[in-house]
Design a protein around this motif. Structure first.
Motif, PDB file in Angstrom:
ATOM      1  N   ILE A  63      68.181  24.148  76.725  1.00  0.00           N
ATOM      2  CA  ILE A  63      69.238  22.989  75.945  1.00  0.00           C
ATOM      3  C   ILE A  63      68.206  21.938  75.473  1.00  0.00           C
ATOM      4  CG2 ILE A  63      69.961  20.256  76.556  1.00  0.00           C
ATOM      5  CD1 ILE A  63      72.064  23.324  76.850  1.00  0.00           C
ATOM      6  N   MET A  64      66.824  22.188  75.986  1.00  0.00           N
ATOM      7  CA  MET A  64      65.938  21.601  75.501  1.00  0.00           C
ATOM      8  C   MET A  64      65.051  21.641  73.756  1.00  0.00           C
ATOM      9  SD  MET A  64      63.958  18.395  75.663  1.00  0.00           S
ATOM     10  CE  MET A  64      64.582  17.873  77.509  1.00  0.00           C
ATOM     11  N   CYS A  65      64.908  23.420  74.120  1.00  0.00           N
ATOM     12  CA  CYS A  65      64.333  23.725  73.016  1.00  0.00           C
ATOM     13  C   CYS A  65      65.852  24.145  71.561  1.00  0.00           C
ATOM     14  CB  CYS A  65      64.692  25.513  72.880  1.00  0.00           C
ATOM     15  SG  CYS A  65      62.768  25.896  74.299  1.00  0.00           S
ATOM     16  N   ARG A 131      54.508   7.629  77.795  1.00  0.00           N
ATOM     17  CA  ARG A 131      54.584   7.088  78.578  1.00  0.00           C
ATOM     18  C   ARG A 131      56.397   6.611  79.601  1.00  0.00           C
ATOM     19  NH1 ARG A 131      53.256   2.280  81.237  1.00  0.00           N
ATOM     20  NH2 ARG A 131      54.674  -0.242  80.772  1.00  0.00           N
ATOM     21  N   ILE A 132      57.119   7.301  79.002  1.00  0.00           N
ATOM     22  CA  ILE A 132      58.302   7.578  79.361  1.00  0.00           C
ATOM     23  C   ILE A 132      58.829   9.147  79.862  1.00  0.00           C
ATOM     24  CG2 ILE A 132      59.247   5.793  78.144  1.00  0.00           C
ATOM     25  CD1 ILE A 132      60.965   7.044  76.554  1.00  0.00           C
ATOM     26  N   GLY A 133      58.189   9.608  79.262  1.00  0.00           N
ATOM     27  CA  GLY A 133      58.644  11.178  80.010  1.00  0.00           C
ATOM     28  C   GLY A 133      59.906  12.284  78.955  1.00  0.00           C
ATOM     29  N   TYR A 134      59.512  13.030  78.779  1.00  0.00           N
ATOM     30  CA  TYR A 134      60.143  13.775  78.289  1.00  0.00           C
ATOM     31  C   TYR A 134      61.913  13.734  78.119  1.00  0.00           C
ATOM     32  CZ  TYR A 134      56.350  17.135  78.663  1.00  0.00           C
ATOM     33  OH  TYR A 134      55.265  17.926  78.752  1.00  0.00           O
ATOM     34  N   ARG A 135      62.507  13.800  79.163  1.00  0.00           N
ATOM     35  CA  ARG A 135      63.850  13.240  78.752  1.00  0.00           C
ATOM     36  C   ARG A 135      64.511  12.059  77.983  1.00  0.00           C
ATOM     37  NH1 ARG A 135      66.615  10.446  83.359  1.00  0.00           N
ATOM     38  NH2 ARG A 135      68.464  10.381  82.815  1.00  0.00           N
ATOM     39  N   TRP A 136      63.499  10.690  79.095  1.00  0.00           N
ATOM     40  CA  TRP A 136      64.221   9.817  77.620  1.00  0.00           C
ATOM     41  C   TRP A 136      63.678   9.640  76.684  1.00  0.00           C
ATOM     42  CZ3 TRP A 136      68.245   6.744  79.152  1.00  0.00           C
ATOM     43  CH2 TRP A 136      68.389   7.126  80.387  1.00  0.00           C
ATOM     44  N   THR A 137      62.509  10.232  75.855  1.00  0.00           N
ATOM     45  CA  THR A 137      61.728  10.675  74.440  1.00  0.00           C
ATOM     46  C   THR A 137      62.933  11.478  73.739  1.00  0.00           C
ATOM     47  OG1 THR A 137      59.627  10.541  74.838  1.00  0.00           O
ATOM     48  CG2 THR A 137      59.865  11.199  72.910  1.00  0.00           C
ATOM     49  N   THR A 138      63.709  12.728  74.047  1.00  0.00           N
ATOM     50  CA  THR A 138      64.640  13.116  73.775  1.00  0.00           C
ATOM     51  C   THR A 138      66.278  12.625  73.344  1.00  0.00           C
ATOM     52  OG1 THR A 138      63.576  15.204  74.962  1.00  0.00           O
ATOM     53  CG2 THR A 138      65.770  15.375  73.877  1.00  0.00           C
ATOM     54  N   ILE A 235      77.988  17.834  64.606  1.00  0.00           N
ATOM     55  CA  ILE A 235      78.346  17.983  65.906  1.00  0.00           C
ATOM     56  C   ILE A 235      77.188  18.382  66.975  1.00  0.00           C
ATOM     57  CG2 ILE A 235      79.230  19.241  64.051  1.00  0.00           C
ATOM     58  CD1 ILE A 235      77.777  21.579  64.244  1.00  0.00           C
ATOM     59  N   PHE A 236      76.136  17.938  66.650  1.00  0.00           N
ATOM     60  CA  PHE A 236      75.355  18.366  67.959  1.00  0.00           C
ATOM     61  C   PHE A 236      74.772  16.883  68.607  1.00  0.00           C
ATOM     62  CE2 PHE A 236      73.724  21.382  63.940  1.00  0.00           C
ATOM     63  CZ  PHE A 236      74.541  22.285  64.942  1.00  0.00           C
ATOM     64  N   PRO A 237      73.685  16.064  67.852  1.00  0.00           N
ATOM     65  CA  PRO A 237      72.832  15.587  69.043  1.00  0.00           C
ATOM     66  C   PRO A 237      74.237  14.940  69.851  1.00  0.00           C
ATOM     67  CG  PRO A 237      73.336  14.187  66.563  1.00  0.00           C
ATOM     68  CD  PRO A 237      74.080  15.672  66.676  1.00  0.00           C
ATOM     69  N   THR A 238      75.590  14.299  70.080  1.00  0.00           N
ATOM     70  CA  THR A 238      76.376  14.340  70.732  1.00  0.00           C
ATOM     71  C   THR A 238      76.536  14.014  72.102  1.00  0.00           C
ATOM     72  OG1 THR A 238      77.107  12.307  69.661  1.00  0.00           O
ATOM     73  CG2 THR A 238      77.832  11.730  71.390  1.00  0.00           C
ATOM     74  N   PRO A 239      76.861  15.746  71.627  1.00  0.00           N
ATOM     75  CA  PRO A 239      76.992  16.013  72.912  1.00  0.00           C
ATOM     76  C   PRO A 239      75.472  17.249  74.367  1.00  0.00           C
ATOM     77  CG  PRO A 239      78.492  17.298  71.320  1.00  0.00           C
ATOM     78  CD  PRO A 239      77.429  16.495  70.608  1.00  0.00           C
ATOM     79  N   ILE A 244      71.390  16.626  78.159  1.00  0.00           N
ATOM     80  CA  ILE A 244      69.867  16.113  78.661  1.00  0.00           C
ATOM     81  C   ILE A 244      70.106  14.746  79.574  1.00  0.00           C
ATOM     82  CG2 ILE A 244      67.826  15.329  77.445  1.00  0.00           C
ATOM     83  CD1 ILE A 244      68.644  16.918  75.544  1.00  0.00           C
ATOM     84  N   PHE A 245      71.091  14.395  80.116  1.00  0.00           N
ATOM     85  CA  PHE A 245      70.584  12.856  79.985  1.00  0.00           C
ATOM     86  C   PHE A 245      70.906  13.360  81.650  1.00  0.00           C
ATOM     87  CE2 PHE A 245      73.373   9.748  83.594  1.00  0.00           C
ATOM     88  CZ  PHE A 245      72.492   8.547  82.862  1.00  0.00           C
ATOM     89  N   PHE A 246      71.614  14.382  82.481  1.00  0.00           N
ATOM     90  CA  PHE A 246      71.661  15.121  83.211  1.00  0.00           C
ATOM     91  C   PHE A 246      70.304  15.888  83.764  1.00  0.00           C
ATOM     92  CE2 PHE A 246      75.999  13.521  82.896  1.00  0.00           C
ATOM     93  CZ  PHE A 246      76.085  13.026  83.634  1.00  0.00           C
ATOM     94  N   ALA A 247      69.299  15.767  83.018  1.00  0.00           N
ATOM     95  CA  ALA A 247      68.877  17.277  82.886  1.00  0.00           C
ATOM     96  C   ALA A 247      67.032  16.390  83.446  1.00  0.00           C
ATOM     97  CB  ALA A 247      67.532  17.082  81.594  1.00  0.00           C
TER      98      ALA A 247
END
Length: 532
Positions: A63-65, A131-138, A235-239, A244-247
């Protein structure tokens, strides 16, 4: 004012707590034994067994890739725009009785704008991630992506389209800097190559969607032939934001921040089946973080140029830059290349769609290559093979041209793209993610990617100049140029690229600290108890 002061105190206390916790690791025999067991277990784990045991780690890594699909989508979209007849009629210049072309300077601007934005984005990504981590930066990058697409979609001039592309490039920088780093940190040792290689697969997926969309709308004689493909970016960013919010956050990042309990929860979410296995993984991470911590404090960009990290930074930059020198730009401008090679416009779009699908197949094949062969082997053989095909391409373009030589050039373009997508492309991301130290990984991948953009921007201009009918109009003769640059990449890798397959991050640190020669990495033995 008091709120900021309180935040600084909390950070200081958290950092102090982290130092106390981590200083216990190397002196605590129970924790060290857990670290030994955790590392030995990963070394013994097979690829298939690791995939079965850590499916969630594979899922979150993929998912991150997959976020890189947006950079791929937009970059290939721009290169296809210049081949769209109506787009050229509206924004280009007439080059013949019934032909139009986008001037070289605007072609280059369209191709380079997003890369310039991404260059800024990768430098922002490192400090923000620390500072804020991979998840929040993404997540921040995905919000920016949603917003900046509006500018490109509603652009009514090349100038505004270029501005939109530049702004879209900033979140691309976040994605490409963080995806390989995050993925390499959450998956076990046997899966690092296959999971980081999915970055190249995501790149191919983006190009397939673009190829299909531009082929479908190629026949439209109005503005929607390029506005609809632009709108498909939404079609990509919102889904991805929702998923990723739950990653889980990377346990390596959490340990560096002193958040041990959260790191343990992440390890369990990623696939550790028992409490014992989770504790062993946690101890292994803490041990490596502590060893690197002894080499320096809070990571800064200057640290990338100090001591043994300078060598690691140079390798990362060279591998990233080499992606632009081994024929990859032919793949990035495939449709236009096919047209310049003498293929009819509609067939050029068809051939581009076939090429992108074959690249996807090659990406899947790369999973086997990276599992069976070593990193150096895949990189050197892949690059060497393309050197040969690039020179053959140049020869085909130098003889008297017929319908057969035109198709020969087109086929060689497809083969070069296929080889790159199966070997050098995916293995590059694996090498990059493994070479940097854990402490400097977010910064190292960012600086390495900036080297990619620094080399790509002039190379895009050079490529456009070589292919454009208003430029040098070299068509397949550009194979001579890319063949020579690919040869330089091969020699650089042969002498400077170390082998890190089957090496834990602790072992990699030790090998670099000992200044082991690149060709000796494979045969140097490192004991599980060594902490240097």
């Amino acid at each position: 004012m008091s709120t900021h002061s309180s935040d600084r105190k909390d950070d200081a206390l958290q950092s102090e707590k982290a130092d106390v916790q981590q200083s216990e690791i190397l002196a605590n025999s129970d924790l060290m034994n857990n670290a030994f067991d955790g590392e030995n277990y990963e070394h013994q784990l097979g690829v298939w067994d690791a995939a079965k045991q850590y499916p969630w780690a594979c899922f979150w890594g993929f998912i991150m890739c997959f976020t890189i699909v947006m950079e791929s989508f937009d970059m290939f979209l721009n290169t296809n725009f210049v081949a769209l007849e109506h787009f050229s009629q509206v924004y280009g210049v007439q080059t013949g009785p019934d032909t139009w072309a986008i001037p070289t300077r605007w072609q280059s601007a369209l191709f380079q704008a997003g890369q310039c934005g991404a260059f800024i984005g990768v430098y922002l990504a490192g400090p923000i991630t620390n500072r804020i981590g991979y998840r929040w930066t993404t997540l921040l990058g995905l919000v920016l992506m949603n917003a900046t697409i509006f500018i490109s979609f509603f652009a009514n001039s090349l100038t505004l389209l270029v501005v939109g592309q530049a702004l879209e490039g900033v979140p691309w920088g976040f994605f490409i800097a963080n995806a390989p780093a995050y993925t390499s940190e959450i998956v076990p040792l046997p899966l690092r190559a296959a999971c980081t290689a999915t970055l190249q697969m995501s790149w191919s997926i983006g190009s397939i969607i673009v190829a299909g969309a531009t082929y479908a709308y190629n026949g439209m004689d109005n503005q929607w032939s390029w506005r609809v493909p632009l709108a498909l970016q939404w079609i990509f960013p919102t889904p991805l934001m929702v998923i990723i919010f739950f990653a889980p956050e990377s346990p390596w990042w959490l340990i560096r921040r002193g958040r041990k309990d959260e790191a343990l929860r992440s390890i369990k979410r990623l696939g550790a089946k028992t409490e014992e296995a989770a504790q062993q993984s946690l101890a292994m991470i803490e041990r490596t973080v502590k060893i690197e911590e002894q080499m320096g404090g809070a990571p800064t960009l200057l640290d990338l140029l100090k001591g043994t990290d300078r060598r690691r930074t140079i390798i990362t930059c060279l591998i990233y830059a080499s992606q632009n020198f081994a024929g990859n730009l032919i793949a990035n401008q495939a449709t236009y290349f096919f047209e310049q090679a003498g293929i009819a416009s509609n067939k050029a779009f068809q051939l581009n769609l076939i090429t992108t699908c074959l690249q996807f197949v090659a990406n899947i094949g790369s999973w086997g290559l990276t599992s069976w062969f070593r990193r150096r082997t895949v990189f050197l053989w892949g690059t060497g093979t393309n050197v040969m095909f690039l020179f053959i391409l140049g020869i085909c373009a130098s003889v008297p041209q017929t319908n057969k030589t035109n198709y020969a050039q087109a086929c060689l373009g497809v083969i070069i793209s296929f080889v790159y997508a199966g070997a050098q492309g995916p293995i590059s991301y694996t090498i990059i993610s493994e070479t940097s130290s854990v402490r400097l990984r977010a910064l190292s991948t960012a600086v390495g990617r900036s080297a990619y953009y620094i080399t790509e921007i002039p190379m895009i201009y050079l490529s456009s100049r070589m292919l454009n009918t208003t430029g040098w109009n070299l068509a397949g003769k550009c194979g001579y140029v890319w063949g020579c640059t690919a040869l330089v990449c091969w020699f650089s890798a042969f002498f400077f690229l170390p082998e890190l397959k089957h090496r834990s991050y602790r072992e990699a640190d030790i090998l670099f600290n000992r200044k082991v020669a690149a060709r000796d990495f494979k045969k140097t033995e490192i004991g599980v108890e060594e902490n240097e």
